[in-house]
Design a protein around this motif. Structure first.
Motif, mmCIF file in Angstrom:
data_model
loop_
_atom_site.group_PDB
_atom_site.id
_atom_site.type_symbol
_atom_site.label_atom_id
_atom_site.label_comp_id
_atom_site.label_asym_id
_atom_site.label_seq_id
_atom_site.Cartn_x
_atom_site.Cartn_y
_atom_site.Cartn_z
ATOM 1 N N GLU A 289 52.652 -32.265 -22.782
ATOM 2 C CA GLU A 289 52.853 -33.618 -23.304
ATOM 3 C C GLU A 289 54.304 -33.829 -23.730
ATOM 4 O OE1 GLU A 289 51.203 -36.190 -22.984
ATOM 5 O OE2 GLU A 289 52.437 -37.488 -24.259
ATOM 6 N N MET B 92 58.003 -34.278 -9.240
ATOM 7 C CA MET B 92 58.391 -35.336 -10.190
ATOM 8 C C MET B 92 59.617 -36.087 -9.691
ATOM 9 S SD MET B 92 57.950 -33.641 -13.955
ATOM 10 C CE MET B 92 57.643 -35.120 -14.899
ATOM 11 N N ALA C 172 56.592 -34.309 -20.680
ATOM 12 C CA ALA C 172 56.511 -35.659 -20.103
ATOM 13 C C ALA C 172 57.311 -36.653 -20.951
ATOM 14 C CB ALA C 172 55.050 -36.099 -20.007
ATOM 15 N N GLU D 62 60.569 -39.077 -20.109
ATOM 16 C CA GLU D 62 60.624 -40.518 -20.421
ATOM 17 C C GLU D 62 61.853 -40.842 -21.280
ATOM 18 O OE1 GLU D 62 55.767 -41.135 -20.212
ATOM 19 O OE2 GLU D 62 56.743 -40.839 -22.148
ATOM 20 N N GLN E 282 53.889 -34.386 -12.611
ATOM 21 C CA GLN E 282 54.258 -33.196 -13.405
ATOM 22 C C GLN E 282 53.255 -32.066 -13.181
ATOM 23 O OE1 GLN E 282 55.196 -33.896 -17.592
ATOM 24 N NE2 GLN E 282 54.188 -31.984 -18.149
ATOM 25 N N ARG F 261 52.735 -38.089 -15.183
ATOM 26 C CA ARG F 261 52.044 -36.855 -15.597
ATOM 27 C C ARG F 261 51.290 -36.213 -14.433
ATOM 28 N NH1 ARG F 261 53.400 -39.724 -19.684
ATOM 29 N NH2 ARG F 261 53.566 -38.924 -21.819
#
Lengths: 310, 232
Positions: free
Chosen positions: A294, A254, A297, A301, A275, A272
């Motif tokens: 989820e 990442m 991620a 952000e 990730q 993602r």
């Protein structure tokens, strides 16, 4: 407070096991660091296990849950006056092995220059645990849901290990071998954690813990990071995932994906995909793999948006 | 201090390790010969007859066993006896001064800050620590709640307890910005999820810096409560 060994409700003992388990544990109390290292060396030569202990916020929880206790422990708490300090040096901050979260939280410079690590310290258990728990103990306990170790890792901290054989220093991100396993040899103790000078006062420190409650909670998913923005581009970044792998884990894929990007370059799919190369979270009692993936991620952000704006 | 002739944990009785400890408990010298890893909670209750500290969970979650160890609130269920050796300990029995209640105790009485009473000794000890260090200073309600987050109460809902602490501090508190902002469940100290909400809260709040909070022995922290409620 500690991450508890998994136990179904019906398995809870009706009689608490800890007094019995603790009755026979012998405690070796060193006078100084050299004495402690000598005791470890002697135990190793005799083929005996000797587990170091500090604030006991993990060990005594293990006893409470019936985990077998070591026959003998090495009481490092006795050395807190010499090894429990924060030292600000040219190289950076040296956190002594016996420095507690409270030691750090009561140091205004620590809170000003390492706000995300101070936040991590304030999220360990609650007030009482923070008076006893140590940063080094959190590192060595090697929980994937650790509160302090991930932020230390994001800050490029290194671990100083000392034995009678000498001193070695290695990056925290290479300290873990696997679930609850570290590179520490039986005759070594962590004597300090070192945070490099260029991380002190860095404006891009970021931490968020997602748990069921604000305090006395164990992380479902968390992110610790340091973000270096320049002219709208992410020049450098370190990202550490919490409760997303068997150990706190640096997310190098990442980081590579994000480096030299601007906020407008960000592609949620690409993020993602990167990730997924770093992390394979699992379902367990605290959360699910899907939720963790989820939310993680989205934490990345969020961290990017917030640090870019400062 | 320790009666350790050497590094080992002292004389063995029947094969079990033993250590002689000496502590100052509520101003009095106390001694015991115990297993070195015996929990301080058990030494207090069973060896020294100080049954104020309670065992709620035995794992450092509930805070019912809170005592001050060298001036810091700790869970006595997670302190081995050897760590009490040479230490100064203050329990709920030592909060009152020759019959005169500590400000926290008087305020708990005045506000009805107790129902079943199991959490009360630990709650009062942690609160006394906060009050003794900050008497006369305006402490934000959020910081009081954060400081007491390691003391769980299943009866009161915490409202009267927090009001009692505010009263004992002897200075007007500032309300929790979480409630001021009306932002639902997750805007607490240190989170900046919604800048508009935070800005609104700040307009209505005196600015409390991180350092002022940390001087309480607490720090800013965010809440990621999914289910709401300011207290765990």
């Amino acid at each position: 407070m500690s991450e508890q060994p998994g136990m179904a409700l019906g398995e809870y003992p009706t009689t608490l096991p800890s007094p019995q388990l603790l009755r026979d544990v012998a405690v070796l109390r060193p006078n100084d660091l050299h004495h402690a290292l000598t005791l470890l060396d002697e135990a190793q030569r005799a083929g005996q296990a000797l587990r170091p202990m500090a604030g006991c916020t993990d060990l005594l929880v293990e006893a409470h849950f019936g985990k077998p206790m070591p026959a003998q422990v090495l009481d490092l708490w006795a050395l807190r006056h010499s090894l429990g300090t924060l030292q600000w040096t040219e190289r950076g901050l040296r956190i002594g092995a016996l420095a507690t979260y409270r030691t750090a939280l009561q140091d205004p410079r620590f809170c000003a220059e390492l706000p995300a690590l101070a936040k991590a310290a304030s999220l360990v258990g609650a007030t009482q645990i923070q008076a006893r728990g140590t940063f080094a103990g959190n590192v060595e306990n090697a929980s994937p849901a650790a509160d302090a170790a991930p932020m230390l890792m994001a800050l490029d901290a290194s671990v100083e290990l000392t034995s009678l054989r000498g001193v070695r220093e290695l990056p925290l991100h290479s300290y873990y071998l696997g679930y609850r396993r570290t590179v520490r040899m039986p005759d070594e103790i962590i004597t300090s954690l070192l945070i490099p000078a260029d991380r002190l006062g860095h404006p891009g420190q970021w931490l968020r813990k997602v748990g069921t409650r604000a305090y006395q909670a164990i992380t479902k998913v968390g992110l610790a990071g340091v973000f270096s923005w320049q002219d709208g581009l992410l020049q450098d970044v370190s990202l550490v995932a919490v409760s997303m792998a068997a150990t706190p884990l640096r997310c190098f894929a990442m980081e590579g994906y994000l480096r030299h990007k601007s906020l407008s370059d960000l592609d949620p799919i690409g993020l993602r995909q990167a990730q997924a190369r770093d992390l394979t979270p699992i379902d367990d009692v605290r959360s699910t793999a899907d939720y963790r993936a989820e939310v993680f991620a989205r934490l990345v952000e969020q961290a990017l948006r917030e640090t870019a704006a400062t | 201090m320790a009666t350790q002739e050497n590094s080992a944990s002292g004389p063995q009785a029947g094969g079990h390790p033993r250590v002689s400890i000496a502590s100052t408990v509520n101003g009095e010298q106390r001694h015991a010969v115990v297993a070195p890893m015996r929990r301080l909670l058990d030494v207090l209750r069973e060896d020294w007859g100080l049954t104020g500290a309670k065992e709620g969970c035995g794992e450092g979650e509930c805070g019912a066993c809170t005592v001050l160890l060298d001036g810091q609130p700790v869970n006595s269920c997670l302190v081995p006896a050897v760590h009490a050796d040479g230490a100064e300990i203050r329990t709920i029995e030592g909060l009152a001064d020759h019959g005169a209640l500590h400000a926290v105790q008087a305020a708990f009485l005045a506000h009805g800050g107790a129902q079943c009473g199991i959490c009360t000794p630990g709650m009062a000890v942690t609160a006394a620590w906060l009050v003794d260090a900050n008497a006369g200073k305006p402490v934000p309600e959020a910081a009081i709640r954060q400081c007491l987050a390691g003391n769980l109460c299943r009866c009161t809902g915490y409202g009267q307890i927090v009001q009692a602490v505010v009263d004992a501090l002897g200075a007007p508190s500032t309300p929790n910005p979480k409630f001021v902002a009306g932002s639902g469940t997750d805007a607490v100290w240190g989170t900046e999820k919604d800048p508009a909400v935070v800005a609104k809260a700040r307009e209505q709040e005196p600015v409390v810096t991180r350092i002022e909070l940390t001087a309480l022995g607490t720090s800013t922290a965010d809440s990621d409560n999914a289910s709401g409620g300011g207290q765990p």
